[in-house]
Structures are given as C-alpha cells and as structure tokens.
Write a protein that holds these residues in place. Sequence first.
Motif: not given
Lengths: 306, 306
Positions: B85, B106, B108-109, B111-112, B114, B117-119, B121-122, B125
């Motif tokens: 991040l 892109l 965040p690549f 962690y697979k 996911v 909700d997490g993407l 959030r990414s 942010e």
Amino acid sequence: MTARMVGVLSPVVTPFAADLSPDPGRFVRHCKWLLAHGCAGLAVFGTNSEANSLSVDERMELLEALVAKGVPPDRLMPGTGCSALPDSVRLTAHAVKLGCAGVLVLPPFYYKGVADDGLYRSYSEIIQRVGDPRLRVYLYHIPQVSGVPISVGLIGRLLATFPDTIAGIKDSSNDWKNTQQLLDAFLGTGFAVFTGSETFLLQNLRAGGVGCITAGANVNPHGIDAVYRNWQTAKADQLQSGANAIRGALQSVPMIPALKAVIAHYAEDAAWETVRPPFTGLASSQHHQLLAQLGALDFAMPDIKA
Amino acid sequence: MTARMVGVLSPVVTPFAADLSPDPGRFVRHCKWLLAHGCAGLAVFGTNSEANSLSVDERMELLEALVAKGVPPDRLMPGTGCSALPDSVRLTAHAVKLGCAGVLVLPPFYYKGVADDGLYRSYSEIIQRVGDPRLRVYLYHIPQVSGVPISVGLIGRLLATFPDTIAGIKDSSNDWKNTQQLLDAFLGTGFAVFTGSETFLLQNLRAGGVGCITAGANVNPHGIDAVYRNWQTAKADQLQSGANAIRGALQSVPMIPALKAVIAHYAEDAAWETVRPPFTGLASSQHHQLLAQLGALDFAMPDIKA
C-alpha cells in the motif's frame, strides 16, 4: 561460518496502528514472547507477516527496531525477496549487515511462467550484488501464493555455484511429495529443509528435515516446539496431533486475521486485530467460531498479557 | 476536470544499461518516438515495461526524466499499483503531482484469493491517502499475471464511491467475454474500457470501448493507430488484420525480450536487448525467427535510428 538454524521458526505477524502504520513496540514484544516460548528463530517478514504489504523502508525500520531492542540477530531470518531486484538486494544487504542468521528469499513473484534460467539469474544477482560471505539464503517455495515455483533443478544449479550461501528452503507447498523430493535430492549436503506448516513437522524430522517455519508458531510456539523437542520419543505422535488440532482451528478461517484475532484475544489487546489491505478483519461469526474451537482445545498463550 | 485518454497507448519498455540500471536517455527518446508515431499516450511502468522489476525510486526518477525532457504529462498514464500500500500511495501521489493524465493501478498482487472487500479497501485507501481531485484511476485487470482479478462488482462499488476518480480499465484478460461484460455494465457512465491487446481494438471500438493499451504499440504504434483512426471506414478490417499479423510474430516468442530485440534491431542499437531478471534475452533461434517473420510482413519502424 554462521550456525544454520533448526527447529521451529515463526513468520511473525506484523502489528499495525489504527492508521495502518507498523507498530514497532508490539512487534518487539511479540518477537520476544515467541523466543521465550519455543521459537528457535523468527522468520520476520514472511507471507503471514503481511510483509508484501510493507514498503522496503518499513521492513528495514522494523528490523532495526528488533535489533536495537535486544532481539539477537542470530535468531532472525527476515524475508527479503521482492518483485524488484533492487529491493531484494537492498533488504538482503541490510539484513546481513545487521548480523541476521539468514534471509528467506521469495523468487520475483509478479511475472509468471519465467524460465529457471531467469530465476537463477535473479538469485545469482542478489547474491553477487550483496557480495558478503556471511550471507545465508533460504529459498522460499510457496507456489500457490507467489505463482513462481522453485524447482529441484534450480536449487541444484544454485547450490553448485553458491554452496556456502544457499543454506536451505522453506517448502510451503503443503505437498509432502515435493518436500520428500527435496530431501531425496539434497539430504547430506547440509541443505536445510523446513516445511511451511507444523502439520508436516514430525514427518519432516523423521525424513531428515530440520524443522518448520509456520504461521501457527505465532500463537502456539510452545506446542509446536514440544513436537520438535520430543520427536524421537514415544510422545511424538500425540504431540503432533495436538499441534494439528490447533492448526486446524486457525485455518478454518482466513489465516492472517485469525492469528491477529487470537493474539488480540489472549493478550487482551484489541489493537492487534488491525490488518492492512488487501486483507480485512474476521467477520464476527468467524471470530466467534475460531475462539470457540480454540477454547474447546484448552488452548492458551502463557504470559502473553502485556 | 482532466480530459480522459482515448486511442492507442503503449506500456513503454524500459531500457537498461549493461549493469541493469535504468537508462533514462533511451527511455525519453523511445517515449518521444512513440508519441510522434501514433501513440495517444504512454502507459509507462506497465507489465511489459518490467515495471514490477523496478524499485519505487527508479520509477519516480524515470517519470521525472520524461517530464523534465519535455514529454507532456497529460499524455502519461504511469503504472502505480504495487504489492505494498505505501508504495502505491507514494507512486500515485507523485504521478498526480507531476500532472499525469491518469494512473494505471494493479491490485495488490502478492496475496491471492482475497475478498473484493479487501481490494475495495486497497483502492479506497490509495485514493483517500492521495487525496487529490485531479487523480484519475484506471484499473488494471490482468489476472493471468497478477493472480488477482478485478470483478465487475468491485468496479461498480468503486464507481459508486469515487465516480470522478475511477476513470476506466485496462482489460488484459485477453477474454472478449470479460470486455463485453465491462461494456455492458458501464457503457454510458464515462468509464473508459481499453483492451490490453491490439487484437481486440476494432471489436472494442465497435462495442463502445475507447482504445487499447498494448505491448505491440512499442514497435507498431503507427499500424495500430491506423486501425484506431480508420475504425469507421471500409479499410478497418484490413488494417486490423495487418496489426494482428505483427502481433502474432511478436507473441511467437517471449514478449518482453521480443519487443526489446525488435527495437534493438531496427534502431541498430544492441543495448536495447538488455532485460532484468527474472527475464533472459531471446535465444538466438527465437531472435532469428522473430526478425524473419517481421521481415516477411514488410514491418518497419520509421525514423527509429538515433
């Protein structure tokens, strides 16, 4: 020559403040707790550390905080493998300079389907650019996450060129056949084979491996270390079953928020629950389920309260 | 509000010196050649730029070199999405500050698997931390490389929260069904759909898309731009076939070393062949095959010699 690490290592989870900045105070405290409760070493900045969500500078600052606060560098095996070569070189050189026992090095993980020649070139450039005889590289095989497997052939080529530097591997494939192939190929050369989960610890030790580097050791270092210390005794299988049960509870929900939720609960310190994107915290149903399962197993984290 | 980009964009290959350091001189020259020969914009630091083999500082220095040497920032769409991040935030803020028309981001690549909700959030942010109304984010969907797909549902959520910031997508799935789904979902909202290969350019324009961001534009910007400029004419299909034939030759061997070998050959500048690990140069048989195929197609790169 630096002594090679054996036993149970933890890829230490990384605590964050509410603004998502790393929290060196809680990080140091947790590292010391792990070393006092069964971890032979700390593979800080592994997959379960959210290391790939940290910048190079953040990793260096956290590592410096550990050493400054008295965590012995000869117990440290920081992850230093990044997607970009200069980042891997910078982190690896920094870890060696601080006296770390070894480094755990992912292959460059963005580009997929690259040839072993290219991966060889990548590790070779890191080793040559760092250029320090103290460097000990542990390869990090976790193809289901990195997307870039480390083949037996590649390891053989690296060992032939850098026999003193290539020290071992963390095999996180969760595929015992792969671990067995590594042991078959390299047993007797001094190449250290760690499994990436405690569930394979006893099997690995019986086959000639040296230990495990496992997420579960963040919360159950004592239970996993008991398998390690007693692996040649009559209690070994029972101890392994106990460790497996706790692992089973942890991996019934997403692992990284699970580890943090468990620490938060037993340390009575809710700040531990914070995760960086792309992760999110556990849903309350997952949280409840996890703690209920651990409670039913009489799980405990001795002395974890601050 | 910044004008949105349309037409043919090139993910510009990054030249390296013999010691593998970035070569800003050749980079600037190639960027200017591309803009003079059909590229509407430059998606510097894309997958085919070996961007994920560059450090954050290297990317920032190269971008600054472009702007300092007169490449107009309103023609630039640098890639700024990293695994970590803080890296994505730093690169994105830097690009906006320099006046870039947009950024290609892109997920965040590392962690697979996911959750969306997490993407969400990414991306959220990044947008909030950059906090600049000039920011235009183009999402970068390339699941076969990143391992992290960007779903229609995620895009819808991001558009609902950040309607002025989420500007479009590069769909590099090479799956027309996915591109069609994006057009079906978002046509008429101003959300710009680029394909990731020139082979889908005409199809995309006819269906309401705005262009392509394609590796092939590094060497054939004029041929691909001809499709774009003539898409509503009787020549369109023939021009598309011509572009496809050149693309076919390029992708008959590994793409990144292929692009660099073609530039090196036509510019008579062998230094262009250098690639960073984990890539390796073309084998001589691949090199010969590639140039023979292009020769048979009467391929040319006008004015490319320094």
